[in-house]
Design a protein around this motif. Structure first.
Motif, mmCIF file in Angstrom:
data_model
loop_
_atom_site.group_PDB
_atom_site.id
_atom_site.type_symbol
_atom_site.label_atom_id
_atom_site.label_comp_id
_atom_site.label_asym_id
_atom_site.label_seq_id
_atom_site.Cartn_x
_atom_site.Cartn_y
_atom_site.Cartn_z
ATOM 1 N N ALA A 102 0.814 -1.197 0.000
ATOM 2 C CA ALA A 102 0.000 0.000 0.000
ATOM 3 C C ALA A 102 0.861 1.266 0.000
ATOM 4 N N SER A 103 2.155 1.105 0.123
ATOM 5 C CA SER A 103 3.064 2.239 0.190
ATOM 6 C C SER A 103 3.079 3.015 -1.119
ATOM 7 N N ALA A 104 3.201 4.338 -0.997
ATOM 8 C CA ALA A 104 3.307 5.196 -2.183
ATOM 9 C C ALA A 104 4.759 5.325 -2.638
ATOM 10 N N ASN A 105 5.654 4.619 -1.990
ATOM 11 C CA ASN A 105 7.065 4.639 -2.339
ATOM 12 C C ASN A 105 7.286 3.706 -3.540
ATOM 13 N N PRO A 106 7.825 4.213 -4.644
ATOM 14 C CA PRO A 106 8.027 3.362 -5.819
ATOM 15 C C PRO A 106 8.970 2.186 -5.567
ATOM 16 N N PHE A 107 9.874 2.343 -4.624
ATOM 17 C CA PHE A 107 10.792 1.238 -4.326
ATOM 18 C C PHE A 107 10.074 0.064 -3.675
ATOM 19 N N ALA A 108 8.932 0.333 -3.051
ATOM 20 C CA ALA A 108 8.123 -0.752 -2.504
ATOM 21 C C ALA A 108 7.606 -1.629 -3.645
ATOM 22 N N VAL A 109 7.230 -1.004 -4.746
ATOM 23 C CA VAL A 109 6.748 -1.750 -5.915
ATOM 24 C C VAL A 109 7.887 -2.563 -6.517
ATOM 25 N N VAL A 110 9.061 -1.957 -6.609
ATOM 26 C CA VAL A 110 10.230 -2.651 -7.146
ATOM 27 C C VAL A 110 10.536 -3.886 -6.294
ATOM 28 N N THR A 111 10.507 -3.715 -4.991
ATOM 29 C CA THR A 111 10.765 -4.833 -4.076
ATOM 30 C C THR A 111 9.699 -5.909 -4.227
ATOM 31 N N GLN A 112 8.446 -5.500 -4.288
ATOM 32 C CA GLN A 112 7.361 -6.463 -4.469
ATOM 33 C C GLN A 112 7.523 -7.241 -5.763
ATOM 34 N N ALA A 113 7.849 -6.548 -6.829
ATOM 35 C CA ALA A 113 8.017 -7.210 -8.128
ATOM 36 C C ALA A 113 9.118 -8.262 -8.056
ATOM 37 N N HIS A 114 10.218 -7.914 -7.419
ATOM 38 C CA HIS A 114 11.327 -8.859 -7.286
ATOM 39 C C HIS A 114 10.906 -10.081 -6.461
ATOM 40 N N LEU A 115 10.234 -9.847 -5.345
ATOM 41 C CA LEU A 115 9.784 -10.953 -4.492
ATOM 42 C C LEU A 115 8.768 -11.843 -5.225
ATOM 43 N N LYS A 116 7.860 -11.220 -5.950
ATOM 44 C CA LYS A 116 6.858 -11.988 -6.712
ATOM 45 C C LYS A 116 7.537 -12.816 -7.804
ATOM 46 N N ALA A 117 8.573 -12.269 -8.417
ATOM 47 C CA ALA A 117 9.303 -13.011 -9.447
ATOM 48 C C ALA A 117 9.922 -14.270 -8.850
ATOM 49 N N GLN A 118 10.469 -14.151 -7.654
ATOM 50 C CA GLN A 118 11.049 -15.318 -6.992
ATOM 51 C C GLN A 118 9.968 -16.317 -6.574
ATOM 52 N N ASP A 119 8.876 -15.810 -6.026
ATOM 53 C CA ASP A 119 7.796 -16.678 -5.545
ATOM 54 C C ASP A 119 7.097 -17.437 -6.670
ATOM 55 N N THR A 120 7.018 -16.837 -7.856
ATOM 56 C CA THR A 120 6.218 -17.418 -8.943
ATOM 57 C C THR A 120 7.065 -18.126 -9.997
ATOM 58 N N ALA A 121 8.350 -18.297 -9.734
ATOM 59 C CA ALA A 121 9.210 -18.989 -10.699
ATOM 60 C C ALA A 121 8.641 -20.387 -10.955
ATOM 61 N N GLY A 122 8.420 -20.695 -12.221
ATOM 62 C CA GLY A 122 7.911 -22.011 -12.586
ATOM 63 C C GLY A 122 6.402 -22.128 -12.653
ATOM 64 N N SER A 123 5.671 -21.085 -12.298
ATOM 65 C CA SER A 123 4.210 -21.132 -12.360
ATOM 66 C C SER A 123 3.696 -19.937 -13.143
ATOM 67 N N GLU A 124 3.353 -20.176 -14.408
ATOM 68 C CA GLU A 124 2.881 -19.090 -15.267
ATOM 69 C C GLU A 124 1.579 -18.481 -14.754
ATOM 70 N N ALA A 125 0.688 -19.308 -14.247
ATOM 71 C CA ALA A 125 -0.598 -18.809 -13.751
ATOM 72 C C ALA A 125 -0.397 -17.910 -12.538
ATOM 73 N N ALA A 126 0.458 -18.333 -11.622
ATOM 74 C CA ALA A 126 0.736 -17.520 -10.429
ATOM 75 C C ALA A 126 1.443 -16.225 -10.814
ATOM 76 N N ARG A 127 2.341 -16.316 -11.774
ATOM 77 C CA ARG A 127 3.070 -15.127 -12.226
ATOM 78 C C ARG A 127 2.117 -14.141 -12.885
ATOM 79 N N TYR A 128 1.180 -14.658 -13.683
ATOM 80 C CA TYR A 128 0.180 -13.813 -14.332
ATOM 81 C C TYR A 128 -0.614 -13.043 -13.288
ATOM 82 N N GLN A 129 -1.105 -13.745 -12.294
ATOM 83 C CA GLN A 129 -1.910 -13.106 -11.235
ATOM 84 C C GLN A 129 -1.077 -12.088 -10.450
ATOM 85 N N ALA A 130 0.165 -12.428 -10.173
ATOM 86 C CA ALA A 130 1.043 -11.509 -9.434
ATOM 87 C C ALA A 130 1.300 -10.242 -10.242
#
Length: 130
Positions: free
Chosen positions: A1-29
């Motif tokens: 919920a943070s308005a800090n753009p670096f929060a989005v960058v961090t989230q994107a990186h974490l989601k990339a790690q979490d969804t490796a190997g699952s196209e459906a999960a990556r799509y939703q993320a």
């Protein structure tokens, strides 16, 4: 919920790690992150820059990218949608009809010019006007 753009960058990186190997999960993320850009109140240019980063980090196969793009466009239109009065709808229809008619006229002219030649086109125009 943070308005800090670096929060989005961090989230994107974490989601990339979490969804490796699952196209459906990556799509939703990826879709969730993109939608969150709008909710966080970022300016349009910031959204585009962050979207580029998310797109780079959370890659999808071409078919899912196309589906995602379609869904993002629909979401964007819904967020910007405003009430269109009946007068505006009528004016839009008339404008479209006028544009189509003008386009057809120009297309016929070009076709005649290419098919017959310019000298004969002038003669045809004169005949049509009479």
């Amino acid at each position: 919920a943070s308005a800090n753009p670096f929060a989005v960058v961090t989230q994107a990186h974490l989601k990339a790690q979490d969804t490796a190997g699952s196209e459906a999960a990556r799509y939703q993320a990826k879709l969730g992150l993109i939608r969150s850009l709008y909710r966080r109140g970022f300016a349009r240019q910031d959204i585009l820059e962050l979207f580029r980063f998310i797109d780079w980090v959370l890659t999808l196969p071409e078919g899912l990218e196309t589906q995602l793009w379609s869904e993002v466009q629909q979401f964007d239109e819904e967020r910007r949608m405003r009430y269109v009065s009946s007068f505006e709808r009528i004016a839009q229809k008339k404008g479209v009809a006028k544009g189509v008619a003008k386009g057809i006229e120009k297309g016929i002219e070009k076709g005649i010019e290419k098919g017959i030649g310019t000298g004969q086109v002038r003669l045809l125009r004169l005949l049509i006007q009479q």
